[in-house]
Scaffold this active site. Structure first.
Site, PDB file in Angstrom:
ATOM      1  N   THR A  27       0.877  -1.168   0.000  1.00 17.08           N
ATOM      2  CA  THR A  27       0.000   0.000   0.000  1.00 17.08           C
ATOM      3  C   THR A  27       0.917   1.221   0.000  1.00 17.08           C
ATOM      4  OG1 THR A  27      -0.076   0.256   2.420  1.00 17.08           O
ATOM      5  CG2 THR A  27      -1.688  -1.241   1.432  1.00 17.08           C
ATOM      6  N   ALA A  57       3.086  -1.241   4.788  1.00 18.29           N
ATOM      7  CA  ALA A  57       2.369  -0.033   5.212  1.00 18.29           C
ATOM      8  C   ALA A  57       3.387   1.084   5.392  1.00 18.29           C
ATOM      9  CB  ALA A  57       1.623  -0.299   6.520  1.00 18.29           C
ATOM     10  N   VAL A  83       7.267  -2.311   7.237  1.00 16.97           N
ATOM     11  CA  VAL A  83       7.159  -0.849   7.257  1.00 16.97           C
ATOM     12  C   VAL A  83       7.867  -0.246   6.044  1.00 16.97           C
ATOM     13  CG1 VAL A  83       7.778   1.230   8.539  1.00 16.97           C
ATOM     14  CG2 VAL A  83       7.053  -0.818   9.780  1.00 16.97           C
ATOM     15  N   LYS A  84       7.157   0.637   5.344  1.00 19.41           N
ATOM     16  CA  LYS A  84       7.778   1.324   4.201  1.00 19.41           C
ATOM     17  C   LYS A  84       8.270   2.702   4.623  1.00 19.41           C
ATOM     18  CE  LYS A  84       5.805   1.079  -0.028  1.00 19.41           C
ATOM     19  NZ  LYS A  84       4.647   1.153  -0.989  1.00 19.41           N
ATOM     20  N   VAL A  85       9.521   2.989   4.277  1.00 20.75           N
ATOM     21  CA  VAL A  85      10.055   4.337   4.504  1.00 20.75           C
ATOM     22  C   VAL A  85      10.592   4.860   3.168  1.00 20.75           C
ATOM     23  CG1 VAL A  85      10.712   3.793   6.898  1.00 20.75           C
ATOM     24  CG2 VAL A  85      12.434   3.676   5.104  1.00 20.75           C
TER      25      VAL A  85
END
Ligand code: E4P
Length: 232
Positions: A27, A57, A83-85
């Protein structure tokens, strides 16, 4: 190659999961904003649909401290959350800290081999080169993917290459031929992977020929058994 769906729409994810070839979901803030429900509720719902696959996310803070706060919160929602950064210096600082803690990180918005090299050195779980967005500005997205895979193989980096921003089946097939670990695609592209006009035409003529000889061929499932199976 693992298939991820690039959507936050639970119905699309449900349909893809039912086919048995879905390995995860990506996402982003734009996709999440389309769903008109709380992000937490959405991510937990998606995790429930994908079950054994990962759900990516993304943080929305741009400073390291904010990213870390959001990353801890996102990771606490479900064990399958990655976790997306973003690929910024603050993002890489967050990546380094989160990786040390054992939180899996996907570095997003990667557009160059040098960015991908940094991401792998810092220990990311996934790197996300955006192929389609490079093609959009007349650069070659598939060439970037090739370069990243060559670098990662040369040094045996563990980071998995997640080919993102895939716009059509050729992107998916070429990424698979190069050995990209994952391809993430919109539902429309996922559906296109299944289709071929000769499949439809062939099936149509098989069924017409069968129908013509129906009286001689009989039924594969005898009518009585079919009625029992459908509860009729
Ligand atoms: C990946 O994680 C991104 O959400 C995505 O692939 C971006 O694709 P787009 O360029 O089609 O928006």
């Amino acid at each position: 190659m693992k298939f991820f769906l690039d959507t936050a729409n639970p119905e699309e994810i449900r349909q893809a999961a039912a086919l048995g070839v879905l390995d995860g979901v990506t996402t982003n803030p734009t996709l999440a904003a389309k769903e008109k429900k709380s992000f937490r509720e959405l991510i937990i719902e998606i995790c429930g649909i994908v079950k054994n696959g990962v759900v990516n996310a993304e943080v929305v803070s741009t400073d390291t401290a904010g990213m870390l706060r959001e990353a801890h919160e996102l990771a606490s929602w479900h064990p399958n959350v990655v976790v997306k950064v973003p690929m910024t210096m603050d993002g890489v600082r967050a990546l380094t800290a989160l990786t040390k803690e054992g939180i899996r990180v996907n570095v997003t918005l990667v557009f160059s081999p040098s960015q991908a090299l940094i991401v792998a050195k810092a220990g990311a779980y996934f790197v996300s080169p955006f192929l389609g967005r490079l093609d959009d500005i007349s650069q070659n997205g598939l060439l970037l993917l090739r370069e990243i895979l060559d670098i990662y193989r040369a040094y045996n980096f563990k980071t998995e290459v997640l080919a993102a921003s895939l716009r059509h089946p050729i992107h998916v097939v070429e990424a698979a031929k190069m050995g990209a670990h994952i391809g993430t695609m919109p539902f429309k592209v996922f559906e296109q992977l299944f289709k071929h006009p000769l499949t439809d035409r062939g099936l149509d003529s098989f069924l017409k020929d069968w129908e013509k000889a129906r009286e001689v061929l009989g039924d594969i499932v005898p009518p009585a058994a079919a009625a029992r199976n459908t509860g009729r």
